[in-house]
Design a protein around this motif. Structure first.
Motif, PDB file in Angstrom:
ATOM      1  N   MET A   1       0.671  -1.322  -0.123  1.00  0.00           N
ATOM      2  CA  MET A   1       0.255  -0.026  -0.223  1.00  0.00           C
ATOM      3  C   MET A   1       1.053   1.123   0.085  1.00  0.00           C
ATOM      4  O   MET A   1       2.311   1.211   1.237  1.00  0.00           O
ATOM      5  CB  MET A   1      -0.756   0.002   1.370  1.00  0.00           C
ATOM      6  CG  MET A   1      -1.926  -0.973   1.163  1.00  0.00           C
ATOM      7  SD  MET A   1      -3.499  -0.973   3.090  1.00  0.00           S
ATOM      8  CE  MET A   1      -3.915  -1.849   2.377  1.00  0.00           C
ATOM      9  N   ARG A   2       0.491   2.526  -0.901  1.00  0.00           N
ATOM     10  CA  ARG A   2       1.288   3.877  -0.544  1.00  0.00           C
ATOM     11  C   ARG A   2      -0.344   4.742  -0.587  1.00  0.00           C
ATOM     12  O   ARG A   2      -1.117   4.901  -0.572  1.00  0.00           O
ATOM     13  CB  ARG A   2       1.237   3.863  -2.195  1.00  0.00           C
ATOM     14  CG  ARG A   2       1.818   5.263  -2.681  1.00  0.00           C
ATOM     15  CD  ARG A   2       3.118   5.791  -3.516  1.00  0.00           C
ATOM     16  NE  ARG A   2       4.678   4.748  -2.965  1.00  0.00           N
ATOM     17  CZ  ARG A   2       5.298   5.277  -4.006  1.00  0.00           C
ATOM     18  NH1 ARG A   2       5.235   5.783  -4.727  1.00  0.00           N
ATOM     19  NH2 ARG A   2       6.388   4.783  -3.403  1.00  0.00           N
TER      20      ARG A   2
ATOM     21  N   LEU B   1      -6.349  10.122 -10.612  1.00  0.00           N
ATOM     22  CA  LEU B   1      -6.985   8.535  -9.535  1.00  0.00           C
ATOM     23  C   LEU B   1      -7.987   8.200  -8.644  1.00  0.00           C
ATOM     24  O   LEU B   1      -8.765   8.080  -9.099  1.00  0.00           O
ATOM     25  CB  LEU B   1      -5.557   8.485  -8.684  1.00  0.00           C
ATOM     26  CG  LEU B   1      -3.648   8.308  -8.949  1.00  0.00           C
ATOM     27  CD1 LEU B   1      -3.136   8.200  -7.225  1.00  0.00           C
ATOM     28  CD2 LEU B   1      -4.111   6.757  -9.410  1.00  0.00           C
ATOM     29  N   THR B   2      -8.560   9.842  -8.594  1.00  0.00           N
ATOM     30  CA  THR B   2      -9.534   9.579  -7.560  1.00  0.00           C
ATOM     31  C   THR B   2     -10.637  10.846  -8.433  1.00  0.00           C
ATOM     32  O   THR B   2     -12.136  11.025  -8.370  1.00  0.00           O
ATOM     33  CB  THR B   2      -9.355   9.990  -5.799  1.00  0.00           C
ATOM     34  OG1 THR B   2      -9.133  12.312  -6.106  1.00  0.00           O
ATOM     35  CG2 THR B   2      -8.434   9.092  -5.679  1.00  0.00           C
TER      36      THR B   2
ATOM     37  N   GLU C   1      -3.868  -2.532  -4.527  1.00  0.00           N
ATOM     38  CA  GLU C   1      -4.584  -3.475  -5.531  1.00  0.00           C
ATOM     39  C   GLU C   1      -5.083  -2.739  -6.282  1.00  0.00           C
ATOM     40  O   GLU C   1      -6.584  -2.983  -7.002  1.00  0.00           O
ATOM     41  CB  GLU C   1      -5.833  -4.703  -4.106  1.00  0.00           C
ATOM     42  CG  GLU C   1      -4.620  -5.250  -3.654  1.00  0.00           C
ATOM     43  CD  GLU C   1      -5.683  -6.255  -2.471  1.00  0.00           C
ATOM     44  OE1 GLU C   1      -6.885  -5.800  -2.819  1.00  0.00           O
ATOM     45  OE2 GLU C   1      -5.306  -7.179  -2.244  1.00  0.00           O
ATOM     46  N   ASN C   2      -4.598  -2.043  -6.843  1.00  0.00           N
ATOM     47  CA  ASN C   2      -4.893  -1.355  -8.069  1.00  0.00           C
ATOM     48  C   ASN C   2      -6.172  -0.072  -7.925  1.00  0.00           C
ATOM     49  O   ASN C   2      -7.240   0.195  -9.062  1.00  0.00           O
ATOM     50  CB  ASN C   2      -5.235  -1.894  -9.038  1.00  0.00           C
ATOM     51  CG  ASN C   2      -4.429  -3.072 -10.080  1.00  0.00           C
ATOM     52  OD1 ASN C   2      -2.857  -2.731  -9.974  1.00  0.00           O
ATOM     53  ND2 ASN C   2      -4.481  -4.452  -9.916  1.00  0.00           N
ATOM     54  N   GLN C   3      -6.589  -0.188  -7.031  1.00  0.00           N
ATOM     55  CA  GLN C   3      -7.398   0.501  -6.155  1.00  0.00           C
ATOM     56  C   GLN C   3      -7.016   2.786  -5.431  1.00  0.00           C
ATOM     57  O   GLN C   3      -5.928   2.018  -5.019  1.00  0.00           O
ATOM     58  CB  GLN C   3      -8.581   0.642  -4.812  1.00  0.00           C
ATOM     59  CG  GLN C   3      -9.588  -0.450  -5.588  1.00  0.00           C
ATOM     60  CD  GLN C   3     -10.234  -1.659  -4.977  1.00  0.00           C
ATOM     61  OE1 GLN C   3     -11.301  -0.310  -4.728  1.00  0.00           O
ATOM     62  NE2 GLN C   3      -9.410  -2.848  -3.983  1.00  0.00           N
ATOM     63  N   ALA C   4      -7.905   3.234  -6.370  1.00  0.00           N
ATOM     64  CA  ALA C   4      -6.902   4.616  -5.210  1.00  0.00           C
ATOM     65  C   ALA C   4      -8.360   5.453  -4.476  1.00  0.00           C
ATOM     66  O   ALA C   4      -9.441   5.183  -5.290  1.00  0.00           O
ATOM     67  CB  ALA C   4      -6.912   5.317  -6.461  1.00  0.00           C
ATOM     68  N   ILE C   5      -8.217   5.302  -3.088  1.00  0.00           N
ATOM     69  CA  ILE C   5      -8.906   5.556  -2.317  1.00  0.00           C
ATOM     70  C   ILE C   5      -8.809   7.002  -1.697  1.00  0.00           C
ATOM     71  O   ILE C   5      -7.988   7.335  -1.207  1.00  0.00           O
ATOM     72  CB  ILE C   5      -9.563   4.498  -0.960  1.00  0.00           C
ATOM     73  CG1 ILE C   5      -9.624   3.708  -1.687  1.00  0.00           C
ATOM     74  CG2 ILE C   5     -10.766   5.109  -0.408  1.00  0.00           C
ATOM     75  CD1 ILE C   5      -8.578   2.203  -1.897  1.00  0.00           C
TER      76      ILE C   5
END
Length: 220
Positions: free
Chosen positions: A1-2, A43-44, A55-59
């Motif tokens: 995670m980043r 990204l968002t 995991e290829n998601q941007a929250i």
């Protein structure tokens, strides 16, 4: 995670406290206010931090990050077992996010550009502060209103936090995380350090519980 963040953002600190409490390994990418939009918006679709890449998601948004982590990493949950208490904790978290966190931002950046300029008088630091003040229209009248809101809010929080380690229950909740993160910039302002010693005791305790370095102004 980043975690994409501003290093001085109290909303990003809130996200780090959540990650730390859950003992999740992650790395940090510090962004520069203003130009951060080039990194975040694709990204968002938004313009704010924190943003968690996983995991290829941007929250985006610290509350959404919490919801995501509770779903994907339920160990060491910040959800209380009692439904009524959990509702109360979420209401407090929302109030801290939308009211006291905003008031803290106004007061902190006003202080840093005036009496607290000596904390970091470098041209870069002061330029960032001016960018933030312009972005959020932080002027004298807005700061005065924020100060009134914060004083009332701290009185309400003090009814619980002054005499017990957690705001809602006998265990930590998202309300405690939000308060410890979003009120942490006040540690650099002498008025609040003098008037609310209990606040900074609780902030230190929550940071230690989450394994997060203490905010500037606290500790040795």
């Amino acid at each position: 995670m980043r975690l994409l963040q501003f290093s001085t953002s109290h909303y990003c600190r809130k996200a780090r406290l959540i990650l730390g409490y859950k003992k999740i390994t992650y790395d940090v990418e510090n962004l520069t206010p203003g130009v951060h939009i080039l990194r975040v918006k694709p990204l968002t679709g938004g313009q704010t931090v924190p943003v968690l890449l996983s995991e290829n998601q941007a929250i985006g948004d610290s509350t959404e990050i919490w919801h995501y982590l509770e779903k994907e990493h339920p160990d060491r949950t910040l959800i209380l077992g009692d439904r009524h208490q959990q509702q109360q904790a979420e209401l407090l978290e929302d109030w801290l996010d939308e009211s006291l966190g905003v008031a803290t931002r106004f007061i902190y950046y006003h202080y840093r550009s005036g009496e607290g300029k000596s904390i970091d008088p470098s041209w870069f630091s002061q330029a960032v502060i001016q960018i933030v003040k312009k972005q959020y229209n932080i002027g004298p009248r807005a700061v005065a209103l924020a100060s009134q809101r914060l004083e009332l809010g701290l009185k309400i929080l003090g009814d619980s936090w002054q005499n017990q380690p957690y705001l809602v229950s006998q265990q930590i909740s998202i309300a405690d995380i939000a308060a410890a993160g979003l009120l942490s910039p006040l540690a650099l302002i002498p008025h609040y350090r003098t008037q609310y010693p209990w606040l900074f005791q609780r902030i230190e305790e929550i940071h230690q519980l989450c394994g997060e370095a203490l905010p500037p102004g606290l500790g040795s």
